[in-house]
Design a protein around this motif. Structure first.
Motif, PDB file in Angstrom:
ATOM      1  N   HIS A 112     -14.248 -23.149 -23.733  1.00  0.00           N
ATOM      2  CA  HIS A 112     -13.066 -23.946 -23.425  1.00  0.00           C
ATOM      3  C   HIS A 112     -13.123 -25.255 -24.204  1.00  0.00           C
ATOM      4  N   ASN A 141      -8.695 -19.408 -17.701  1.00  0.00           N
ATOM      5  CA  ASN A 141      -9.556 -18.766 -16.703  1.00  0.00           C
ATOM      6  C   ASN A 141      -8.939 -17.436 -16.283  1.00  0.00           C
ATOM      7  N   GLY A 142      -9.768 -16.416 -16.256  1.00  0.00           N
ATOM      8  CA  GLY A 142      -9.295 -15.106 -15.809  1.00  0.00           C
ATOM      9  C   GLY A 142      -8.570 -14.301 -16.866  1.00  0.00           C
ATOM     10  N   SER A 143      -8.517 -14.811 -18.085  1.00  0.00           N
ATOM     11  CA  SER A 143      -7.757 -14.098 -19.127  1.00  0.00           C
ATOM     12  C   SER A 143      -8.500 -12.860 -19.633  1.00  0.00           C
ATOM     13  N   GLY A 144      -9.811 -12.817 -19.425  1.00  0.00           N
ATOM     14  CA  GLY A 144     -10.558 -11.631 -19.834  1.00  0.00           C
ATOM     15  C   GLY A 144     -11.603 -11.878 -20.910  1.00  0.00           C
ATOM     16  N   LYS A 145     -11.919 -13.128 -21.183  1.00  0.00           N
ATOM     17  CA  LYS A 145     -12.875 -13.456 -22.244  1.00  0.00           C
ATOM     18  C   LYS A 145     -14.266 -12.895 -21.954  1.00  0.00           C
ATOM     19  N   THR A 146     -14.729 -13.144 -20.732  1.00  0.00           N
ATOM     20  CA  THR A 146     -16.063 -12.664 -20.365  1.00  0.00           C
ATOM     21  C   THR A 146     -16.093 -11.140 -20.352  1.00  0.00           C
ATOM     22  N   THR A 147     -15.026 -10.537 -19.859  1.00  0.00           N
ATOM     23  CA  THR A 147     -14.961  -9.076 -19.826  1.00  0.00           C
ATOM     24  C   THR A 147     -15.026  -8.512 -21.240  1.00  0.00           C
ATOM     25  N   GLN A 171     -22.384 -16.197 -19.088  1.00  0.00           N
ATOM     26  CA  GLN A 171     -21.696 -17.355 -18.520  1.00  0.00           C
ATOM     27  C   GLN A 171     -22.230 -17.731 -17.151  1.00  0.00           C
TER      28      GLN A 171
HETATM   29  N1  LIG Z   1     -17.307  -7.576 -12.042  1.00  0.00           N
HETATM   30  C1  LIG Z   1     -15.970  -7.552 -11.917  1.00  0.00           C
HETATM   31  N2  LIG Z   1     -15.341  -6.598 -11.198  1.00  0.00           N
HETATM   32  C2  LIG Z   1     -14.010  -6.558 -11.077  1.00  0.00           C
HETATM   33  N3  LIG Z   1     -13.176  -7.459 -11.653  1.00  0.00           N
HETATM   34  C3  LIG Z   1     -13.727  -8.435 -12.365  1.00  0.00           C
HETATM   35  C4  LIG Z   1     -15.150  -8.545 -12.547  1.00  0.00           C
HETATM   36  N4  LIG Z   1     -15.396  -9.616 -13.318  1.00  0.00           N
HETATM   37  C5  LIG Z   1     -14.201 -10.159 -13.604  1.00  0.00           C
HETATM   38  N5  LIG Z   1     -13.199  -9.440 -13.053  1.00  0.00           N
HETATM   39  C6  LIG Z   1     -11.769  -9.745 -13.157  1.00  0.00           C
HETATM   40  O1  LIG Z   1     -11.399  -9.687 -14.513  1.00  0.00           O
HETATM   41  C7  LIG Z   1     -10.451 -10.696 -14.808  1.00  0.00           C
HETATM   42  C8  LIG Z   1     -10.920 -11.454 -16.030  1.00  0.00           C
HETATM   43  O2  LIG Z   1     -12.145 -12.095 -15.715  1.00  0.00           O
HETATM   44  P1  LIG Z   1     -13.062 -12.720 -16.828  1.00  0.00           P
HETATM   45  O3  LIG Z   1     -14.303 -13.150 -16.174  1.00  0.00           O
HETATM   46  O4  LIG Z   1     -13.161 -11.784 -17.969  1.00  0.00           O
HETATM   47  O5  LIG Z   1     -12.167 -13.968 -17.270  1.00  0.00           O
HETATM   48  P2  LIG Z   1     -12.525 -15.189 -18.227  1.00  0.00           P
HETATM   49  O6  LIG Z   1     -11.462 -15.267 -19.252  1.00  0.00           O
HETATM   50  O7  LIG Z   1     -13.907 -15.086 -18.705  1.00  0.00           O
HETATM   51  O8  LIG Z   1     -12.359 -16.448 -17.243  1.00  0.00           O
HETATM   52  P3  LIG Z   1     -13.175 -17.852 -17.158  1.00  0.00           P
HETATM   53  O9  LIG Z   1     -12.548 -18.785 -18.159  1.00  0.00           O
HETATM   54  O10 LIG Z   1     -12.930 -18.317 -15.757  1.00  0.00           O
HETATM   55  O11 LIG Z   1     -14.610 -17.558 -17.415  1.00  0.00           O
HETATM   56  C9  LIG Z   1     -10.297 -11.543 -13.558  1.00  0.00           C
HETATM   57  O12 LIG Z   1      -9.091 -11.175 -12.928  1.00  0.00           O
HETATM   58  C10 LIG Z   1     -11.472 -11.144 -12.710  1.00  0.00           C
HETATM   59  O13 LIG Z   1     -11.132 -11.164 -11.351  1.00  0.00           O
END
Ligand SMILES: Nc1ncnc2c1ncn2[C@@H]1O[C@H](COP(=O)(O)OP(=O)(O)OP(=O)(O)O)[C@@H](O)[C@H]1O
Ligand SMILES: [Mg+2]
Length: 272
Positions: A204, A46-52, A89
């Motif tokens: 996941h 979680n939070g690793s940056g996958k969605t980004t 997501q």
């Molecule tokens: N819209 C946004 N604006 C600023 N920061 C963001 C935004 N969306 C996500 N982040 C930050 O980017 C980082 C990565 O978030 P991201 O959603 O890419 O993680 P993830 O790997 O998809 O996590 P998860 O498994 O929980 O879905 C986190 O620290 C989050 O706080």
């Protein structure tokens, strides 16, 4: 990396790519090439940056540095609509506008046609087929707001399938979806993968899709820390990497887990 990549432009190509929001970098300095027709899992805590990373491919997050190309064009530069499908997501479909399952999935088909076109009988059939493939044929004319959270996730999958995209990016399509539906999703993805669709699936829960997704890209703290066969990705997903928010089940991260993990996210857990 695939050793049998077809000729032509890669489906996804990142060179020293940095992606974030505003001026905050989240995904940093990523080099990644996904060939046309590949089926890739994106893993990480979680939070690793996958969605980004996924959103960066769609122009929904900002490319702050480097180069990101999708289907041969710079992000946002694709002229043909509907070539890239996306299952986000964090969204269920219940919104301000009341709409039936058929209408929401029809929007996916319109993306392929261009918004000023009308659905023809073949398009209507494609919509009905996509809804049937996610097991919701009996809910076709129900308002999506009357569906459960997991069923709404499946509507979003159907919406993406209906467009018949060349590249399908799915962000945790199995989250909150029961095991029978996960299996049918695996069947659908296997079919479209065999037909040449490129798949990029953030998950996941690799177990249900292990037969479809061959390659795994593991993201940690915004960087790609592993890229190789999915079967070898487990070692890079150390339990210590995970930092789950309190109250959330750890889900089916591990490859060695014999059974399919069914996470029961409630709609309130979908984070807007
Ligand atoms: N819209 C946004 N604006 C600023 N920061 C963001 C935004 N969306 C996500 N982040 C930050 O980017 C980082 C990565 O978030 P991201 O959603 O890419 O993680 P993830 O790997 O998809 O996590 P998860 O498994 O929980 O879905 C986190 O620290 C989050 O706080
Ligand atoms: Mg995410």
């Amino acid at each position: 990396m695939s050793d049998s990549r077809p000729a032509g432009p890669a489906a996804v190509e990142l060179h020293s790519a940095t992606i974030g929001y505003g001026d905050v970098a989240i995904v940093r300095d990523v080099d990644l090439t996904i060939g046309a027709g590949e089926a890739v899992a994106v893993l990480g805590s979680n939070g690793s940056g996958k969605t980004t990373l996924a959103r960066g491919l769609l122009g929904l997050a900002t490319v702050l540095g480097g180069d990101v190309r999708v289907l041969g064009a710079p992000v946002g530069g694709l002229r043909e609509r509907g070539r890239v499908g996306y299952v986000p997501q964090r969204h269920t479909v219940s919104g301000a506008v009341p709409a039936t399952v058929r209408e929401v999935v029809g929007v996916g088909r319109l993306a392929r046609l261009g918004l000023l076109r009308r659905l023809r009988p073949a398009d209507r059939a494609a919509v009905a087929d996509a809804v049937a493939e996610v097991g919701l044929a009996d809910r076709l004319d129900d308002p999506v707001a009357s569906l459960s959270g997991g069923q709404q996730r499946r509507v979003l999958v159907a919406r993406a399938l209906a467009a018949e995209p060349e590249l399908l990016i799915m962000d945790e399509p199995t989250a909150g979806v029961d095991s029978a539906s996960q299996e049918s999703l695996a069947t659908v993805l296997a079919r479209i993968s065999a037909a040449g669709t490129t798949l990029v699936v953030v998950t996941h829960e690799t177990a249900p899709l292990a037969g479809v997704l061959r390659r795994a890209v593991v993201v940690d703290h915004g960087r790609v820390v592993h890229d190789g066969p999915l079967s070898q990705a487990a070692a890079h997903e150390e339990p210590g990497m995970h930092h789950h928010p309190p109250g959330r089940e750890p889900g089916g991260y591990r490859q060695d887990q014999p059974t399919v993990t069914t996470r029961s996210r409630r709609p309130g857990d979908q984070e807007h």
